[in-house]
Design a protein around this motif. Structure first.
Motif, mmCIF file in Angstrom:
data_model
loop_
_atom_site.group_PDB
_atom_site.id
_atom_site.type_symbol
_atom_site.label_atom_id
_atom_site.label_comp_id
_atom_site.label_asym_id
_atom_site.label_seq_id
_atom_site.Cartn_x
_atom_site.Cartn_y
_atom_site.Cartn_z
ATOM 1 N N THR A 1 0.948 -1.435 -0.151
ATOM 2 C CA THR A 1 0.177 -0.020 -0.213
ATOM 3 C C THR A 1 0.693 1.204 -0.363
ATOM 4 O OG1 THR A 1 -1.761 -0.519 1.082
ATOM 5 C CG2 THR A 1 -1.611 1.221 1.285
ATOM 6 N N ALA A 2 1.622 1.685 0.691
ATOM 7 C CA ALA A 2 3.349 2.049 0.696
ATOM 8 C C ALA A 2 3.147 2.536 -0.799
ATOM 9 C CB ALA A 2 3.804 2.437 2.160
ATOM 10 N N THR A 3 4.116 1.362 -1.253
ATOM 11 C CA THR A 3 5.217 1.493 -2.123
ATOM 12 C C THR A 3 3.658 2.304 -3.688
ATOM 13 O OG1 THR A 3 5.937 0.080 -1.927
ATOM 14 C CG2 THR A 3 6.073 0.416 -4.070
ATOM 15 N N HIS A 4 2.322 1.949 -3.091
ATOM 16 C CA HIS A 4 1.615 2.598 -4.594
ATOM 17 C C HIS A 4 0.832 3.564 -3.860
ATOM 18 C CE1 HIS A 4 1.126 -1.342 -6.415
ATOM 19 N NE2 HIS A 4 1.245 -1.966 -5.883
ATOM 20 N N ALA A 5 1.304 4.002 -2.653
ATOM 21 C CA ALA A 5 0.519 5.037 -2.454
ATOM 22 C C ALA A 5 1.738 6.485 -2.699
ATOM 23 C CB ALA A 5 0.180 5.669 -0.898
ATOM 24 N N GLY A 6 2.903 5.765 -2.540
ATOM 25 C CA GLY A 6 4.672 6.907 -3.495
ATOM 26 C C GLY A 6 4.028 7.005 -4.810
ATOM 27 N N HIS A 7 3.317 5.847 -6.067
ATOM 28 C CA HIS A 7 3.930 6.431 -6.565
ATOM 29 C C HIS A 7 2.492 6.848 -7.498
ATOM 30 C CE1 HIS A 7 5.691 1.937 -7.607
ATOM 31 N NE2 HIS A 7 6.533 2.691 -7.320
ATOM 32 N N LEU A 8 1.188 6.751 -6.421
ATOM 33 C CA LEU A 8 0.498 7.901 -6.931
ATOM 34 C C LEU A 8 0.065 8.703 -6.392
ATOM 35 C CD1 LEU A 8 -2.578 6.128 -5.602
ATOM 36 C CD2 LEU A 8 -1.587 6.754 -8.510
ATOM 37 N N GLU A 9 1.336 9.626 -4.966
ATOM 38 C CA GLU A 9 2.060 11.000 -5.013
ATOM 39 C C GLU A 9 3.082 11.878 -6.223
ATOM 40 O OE1 GLU A 9 2.489 14.326 -2.766
ATOM 41 O OE2 GLU A 9 0.779 13.199 -2.850
ATOM 42 N N ALA A 10 3.996 10.652 -6.786
ATOM 43 C CA ALA A 10 5.027 11.309 -7.555
ATOM 44 C C ALA A 10 3.566 11.429 -9.242
ATOM 45 C CB ALA A 10 5.767 10.042 -7.766
ATOM 46 N N VAL A 11 3.185 10.967 -8.910
ATOM 47 C CA VAL A 11 2.628 10.743 -10.440
ATOM 48 C C VAL A 11 1.233 12.967 -10.322
ATOM 49 C CG1 VAL A 11 -0.030 10.605 -11.756
ATOM 50 C CG2 VAL A 11 1.467 9.059 -11.583
ATOM 51 N N ARG A 12 0.796 12.735 -8.849
ATOM 52 C CA ARG A 12 -0.122 13.568 -8.229
ATOM 53 C C ARG A 12 1.370 15.072 -9.050
ATOM 54 N NH1 ARG A 12 0.893 17.305 -5.613
ATOM 55 N NH2 ARG A 12 1.851 15.877 -4.111
ATOM 56 N N GLU A 13 2.668 14.919 -8.632
ATOM 57 C CA GLU A 13 3.256 16.023 -8.482
ATOM 58 C C GLU A 13 3.621 16.458 -9.955
ATOM 59 O OE1 GLU A 13 6.735 15.060 -6.000
ATOM 60 O OE2 GLU A 13 5.594 15.222 -4.405
ATOM 61 N N LEU A 14 4.239 15.448 -10.741
ATOM 62 C CA LEU A 14 3.682 15.218 -11.745
ATOM 63 C C LEU A 14 2.734 16.413 -12.564
ATOM 64 C CD1 LEU A 14 5.764 12.513 -13.216
ATOM 65 C CD2 LEU A 14 6.655 14.531 -12.496
ATOM 66 N N LEU A 15 1.776 15.976 -12.356
ATOM 67 C CA LEU A 15 0.587 17.037 -12.903
ATOM 68 C C LEU A 15 0.457 17.682 -12.589
ATOM 69 C CD1 LEU A 15 -1.937 13.321 -13.092
ATOM 70 C CD2 LEU A 15 -0.750 14.214 -15.022
ATOM 71 N N ASP A 16 0.162 18.157 -11.551
ATOM 72 C CA ASP A 16 0.202 19.700 -10.873
ATOM 73 C C ASP A 16 1.081 20.907 -10.456
ATOM 74 O OD1 ASP A 16 0.530 18.468 -8.382
ATOM 75 O OD2 ASP A 16 -1.884 18.673 -7.807
ATOM 76 N N SER A 17 2.296 19.914 -10.617
ATOM 77 C CA SER A 17 3.746 20.698 -9.787
ATOM 78 C C SER A 17 4.160 21.526 -8.621
ATOM 79 C CB SER A 17 4.276 21.926 -11.094
ATOM 80 O OG SER A 17 3.738 21.651 -12.641
ATOM 81 N N ARG A 18 3.468 20.890 -7.798
ATOM 82 C CA ARG A 18 2.741 20.902 -6.081
ATOM 83 C C ARG A 18 4.135 19.909 -5.079
ATOM 84 N NH1 ARG A 18 -2.946 22.825 -4.452
ATOM 85 N NH2 ARG A 18 -2.343 24.956 -4.541
ATOM 86 N N GLN A 19 4.110 20.431 -4.187
ATOM 87 C CA GLN A 19 5.270 19.403 -3.740
ATOM 88 C C GLN A 19 4.982 19.977 -2.436
ATOM 89 O OE1 GLN A 19 9.563 19.609 -4.826
ATOM 90 N NE2 GLN A 19 9.303 17.970 -5.880
ATOM 91 N N TYR A 20 4.480 18.714 -1.760
ATOM 92 C CA TYR A 20 3.975 18.975 0.074
ATOM 93 C C TYR A 20 5.944 18.221 0.590
ATOM 94 C CZ TYR A 20 -0.481 20.153 -2.004
ATOM 95 O OH TYR A 20 -1.635 20.471 -2.732
#
Length: 50
Positions: free
Chosen positions: A28-47
């Motif tokens: 679950t943590a691995t897939h959540a990390g992948h989704l976070e990376a994709v989200r950052e690429l799409l909206d150019s925001r890093q939290y």
């Protein structure tokens, strides 16, 4: 209860419930990390979490 541990495709076997839970958490943590990376690429925001 008891008997042989469950077998999963690919030759994996899980000897107890604790091992299954840890495996699920890691996946679950691995897939959540992948989704976070994709989200950052799409909206150019890093939290940053402190």
């Amino acid at each position: 209860m008891g008997g042989r541990p469950p077998r999963v495709g690919g030759g994996l076997s899980f000897p107890d419930s604790r091992t299954v839970i840890v495996h699920v958490l890691v996946e679950t943590a691995t897939h959540a990390g992948h989704l976070e990376a994709v989200r950052e690429l799409l909206d150019s925001r890093q939290y940053v979490v402190l």
